[in-house]
Each structure stands twice: as C-alpha cells, then as structure tokens.
Motif scaffolding. Sequence first.
Motif, short mmCIF file in Angstrom:
data_model
loop_
_atom_site.label_atom_id
_atom_site.label_comp_id
_atom_site.label_asym_id
_atom_site.label_seq_id
_atom_site.Cartn_x
_atom_site.Cartn_y
_atom_site.Cartn_z
N ALA A 128 0.82 -1.21 0.00
CA ALA A 128 0.00 0.00 0.00
C ALA A 128 0.85 1.25 0.00
N GLU A 129 0.28 2.34 -0.50
CA GLU A 129 0.90 3.65 -0.33
C GLU A 129 0.73 4.08 1.13
N LEU A 130 1.73 4.74 1.67
CA LEU A 130 1.71 5.15 3.06
C LEU A 130 1.03 6.51 3.19
N VAL A 131 -0.08 6.56 3.92
CA VAL A 131 -0.81 7.82 4.13
C VAL A 131 -0.26 8.52 5.36
N LEU A 132 0.20 9.75 5.19
CA LEU A 132 0.72 10.56 6.28
C LEU A 132 -0.24 11.71 6.54
N ASP A 133 -0.72 11.82 7.76
CA ASP A 133 -1.75 12.78 8.15
C ASP A 133 -1.11 13.99 8.81
N VAL B 79 7.93 7.74 11.49
CA VAL B 79 7.72 6.48 10.75
C VAL B 79 8.84 5.47 10.97
N GLY B 80 9.91 5.85 11.64
CA GLY B 80 11.05 4.97 11.82
C GLY B 80 12.11 5.22 10.76
N GLN B 81 13.37 4.93 11.09
CA GLN B 81 14.48 5.21 10.17
C GLN B 81 14.38 4.39 8.89
N GLU B 82 14.00 3.13 9.00
CA GLU B 82 13.94 2.28 7.81
C GLU B 82 12.88 2.78 6.83
N LYS B 83 11.68 3.07 7.35
CA LYS B 83 10.60 3.55 6.48
C LYS B 83 10.94 4.92 5.91
N ALA B 84 11.55 5.78 6.72
CA ALA B 84 11.94 7.09 6.23
C ALA B 84 12.93 6.96 5.08
N SER B 85 13.88 6.06 5.22
CA SER B 85 14.86 5.84 4.15
C SER B 85 14.17 5.35 2.88
N GLN B 86 13.18 4.48 3.03
CA GLN B 86 12.44 3.97 1.86
C GLN B 86 11.67 5.09 1.17
N ILE B 87 11.10 6.00 1.96
CA ILE B 87 10.37 7.13 1.39
C ILE B 87 11.31 8.03 0.61
N ILE B 88 12.44 8.37 1.22
CA ILE B 88 13.39 9.28 0.59
C ILE B 88 13.95 8.69 -0.70
N PRO C 76 5.98 4.61 -1.75
CA PRO C 76 5.14 5.74 -2.17
C PRO C 76 4.31 6.27 -1.01
N VAL C 77 4.04 7.56 -1.05
CA VAL C 77 3.39 8.26 0.05
C VAL C 77 2.20 9.05 -0.46
N LEU D 134 8.96 16.57 2.18
CA LEU D 134 9.45 15.30 1.63
C LEU D 134 10.20 15.51 0.33
N ARG D 135 9.74 16.45 -0.48
CA ARG D 135 10.46 16.77 -1.72
C ARG D 135 11.84 17.33 -1.41
N LEU D 136 11.94 18.15 -0.37
CA LEU D 136 13.24 18.70 0.02
C LEU D 136 14.19 17.60 0.46
N LEU D 137 13.65 16.50 0.97
CA LEU D 137 14.48 15.36 1.35
C LEU D 137 14.90 14.52 0.15
N GLY D 138 14.29 14.78 -1.01
CA GLY D 138 14.63 14.03 -2.21
C GLY D 138 13.57 13.05 -2.64
N ALA D 139 12.52 12.86 -1.84
CA ALA D 139 11.45 11.93 -2.21
C ALA D 139 10.67 12.48 -3.40
N ASP D 140 10.25 11.57 -4.30
CA ASP D 140 9.48 12.05 -5.44
C ASP D 140 8.24 11.19 -5.74
N ARG D 141 8.01 10.16 -4.94
CA ARG D 141 6.79 9.36 -5.14
C ARG D 141 5.78 9.79 -4.07
N ILE D 142 5.23 10.99 -4.28
CA ILE D 142 4.34 11.60 -3.31
C ILE D 142 3.07 12.07 -4.03
N ALA D 143 1.94 11.61 -3.54
CA ALA D 143 0.64 12.10 -4.01
C ALA D 143 -0.03 12.83 -2.85
N LEU D 144 -1.09 13.57 -3.16
CA LEU D 144 -1.83 14.32 -2.14
C LEU D 144 -3.30 13.93 -2.24
#
Length: 307
Positions: free
Chosen positions: A178-183, A246-255, A260-261, A278-288
């Motif tokens: 699943a995509e990870l929903v962040l509230d 979200v934890g270091q491992e999940k954060a690394s996966q997002i970045i 996907p988020v 998240l974009r500033l961290l380098g993540a690019d698989r982000i939807a809203l």
Amino acid sequence: MSTTNQPPLLLRPSQLKSLLDDKHDVAVLDATWFMPNSPRNGCEEFLNKRIPGARFLDLDKVASSHPLGLKHMMPSGRVFADACESFGINPSSHVVIYDTHGVFSSPRALFMFRSFGHSNSSVLDGGLPMWESESYPLESGPLSEVPKTKYPTPEFNDQSIRNYDQIVKNASLDPTVAELVLDARSRGRYLGADPEPRPGLSSGHIPNSLSLPFSVFMNQKPGNRDTPLFFLKNVPEIQKALEEAVGQEKASQIIKGEQPVITSCGSGMTAGILWLGLRLLGADRIALYDESWTGYAMRTESKIVKD
C-alpha cells in the motif's frame, strides 16, 4: 529521487530580490489562505502590504467545484491556465509563491503549479515575514495592470492526486504494497481526542494512516493578531522529524522512492507542507489526497478510526 537540475523548491528573499532587480521573467504570487472561521481576509491584507508587483492567488477561486462543496480542490487545466494568463504568467515564467504566515499555504500553491508541469516554480522561504524582516521593499494600494499572456491548457499529472475511492482501496491493501498515508493534522485530531475546526465533522483518522503533524517540519514563532508564523526547518531537522514519525527504515524507503506516500490533512492545504518537506528530502513518489479528512469524514460509508 529529485534531479539536481530541477528549479529550486525554496528561494531565499535575497535570491528573489536579485531576480527582480535583473528583470527576469518572474511572477510573484501571494497565496495566503486562512481557515474558514478566521476573521482575516487574505486579499484585503494583500492590498495593504505585498511584495512589489505581486498578484493575489485565491486558492479557493482557482479551484474546481466539488460535489460536497469542498474548497481549494485542484482546478481543471483550463481554470489554471486562465488564472496564469490573468497574472501575466508565461509557460516559461519563474513563479515565486509566498504567504503571510511564513510558510503555510504557499506549498499547496506550489504543488498545484508542479502538478500542471510548471516546474519553474518556487516557494519563498519565510514568506512575506522573512522578506519584510530583511528590509526588502513593500507596496500597498491598487494594483497596476499586467499584460495578459497566452497560457496553453496544460496536461495534469494525475499521479499527483488521490481521490476517495483510491484512498478506500489503498486502506484495504496489505501494508507491504500500500501507499503510506501521512496525516498532517494535529495528533489530537488524528486520535479523535480533539474536535475538528469544521463544525459537525468527526475527528479520527483513515485506516492504516500515520500521524505526521505538519508542525514537526516547522519552527513556530509568535505573529501578529494571535496568528503564529511558521518557518520550515532545515533538511536534517525535517529528516529527523520524519524518522521519529515512521522509523528510520521507512523514512529511508520514502526518501529513496521505494515507499510511495500520500499526504493528507484537514482539507488538502497543510498536506502541501508535508509534500514540500518530503520533496526537500529528495522523495518524489508523493501524491496528495485532495479532499483529505473533510471529504473522507463527510461520506457516510467512511470507516473512521479513533485511538
């Protein structure tokens, strides 16, 4: 991962001043937005104090209609293009967006420009308060006319937005796919312990979503008229906040783009802050999730989770 040749997501006041002084094709937009229960009016305040040459982007008007009456939903391509034309924006213009909160509603406007392929767009870091604190010029009063431009109807990146049906389907999937929903709402609203600011709306959260209040990406300072100012933290601090949520491992996966988020909030506004962080961290698989919690909770078939 984001590429290094992308236009900057954030622009410092000194950088904007240089662009304006050098007569670059720059369009400055004030995208200030206040909650519906606020007595303040963004357009009125814009006319009283603004960056010289700026235009006011009303996110509730440059928007599509919604069956539930929700505001500032993503506009159609033609509505977006018409707004650009009225602001004198060309497809090649560098659009710089600010707000009077510091950084609050401007990320949502940047998300809109980027979703329509106008990548030459940035948020002014620190917004109008930072611009003013560095003693750069301001203006007030009636606006001068700008020549209307021609802006072709752009193609919308439909991967940037999620709708209610997609959110419900995503919540039913195994978390490993699943995509990870962040509230982005406060922890109390997420848990159902604090009321929503919109009367009659239940609090709680989407199943399998995680709490990441937008405030953990920000430094907060007292502002005028009992309204706080928000300034983005630096990248290492944003990464630390993400890891704590979200934890270091999940954060690394997002970045790295492996996870996907989907960002969500009350009505799709501060979800833009999470998107920008998240974009500033380098993540690019982000939807809203455009409707966010307001649309989700208004639907009678929704399953609301508390605690």
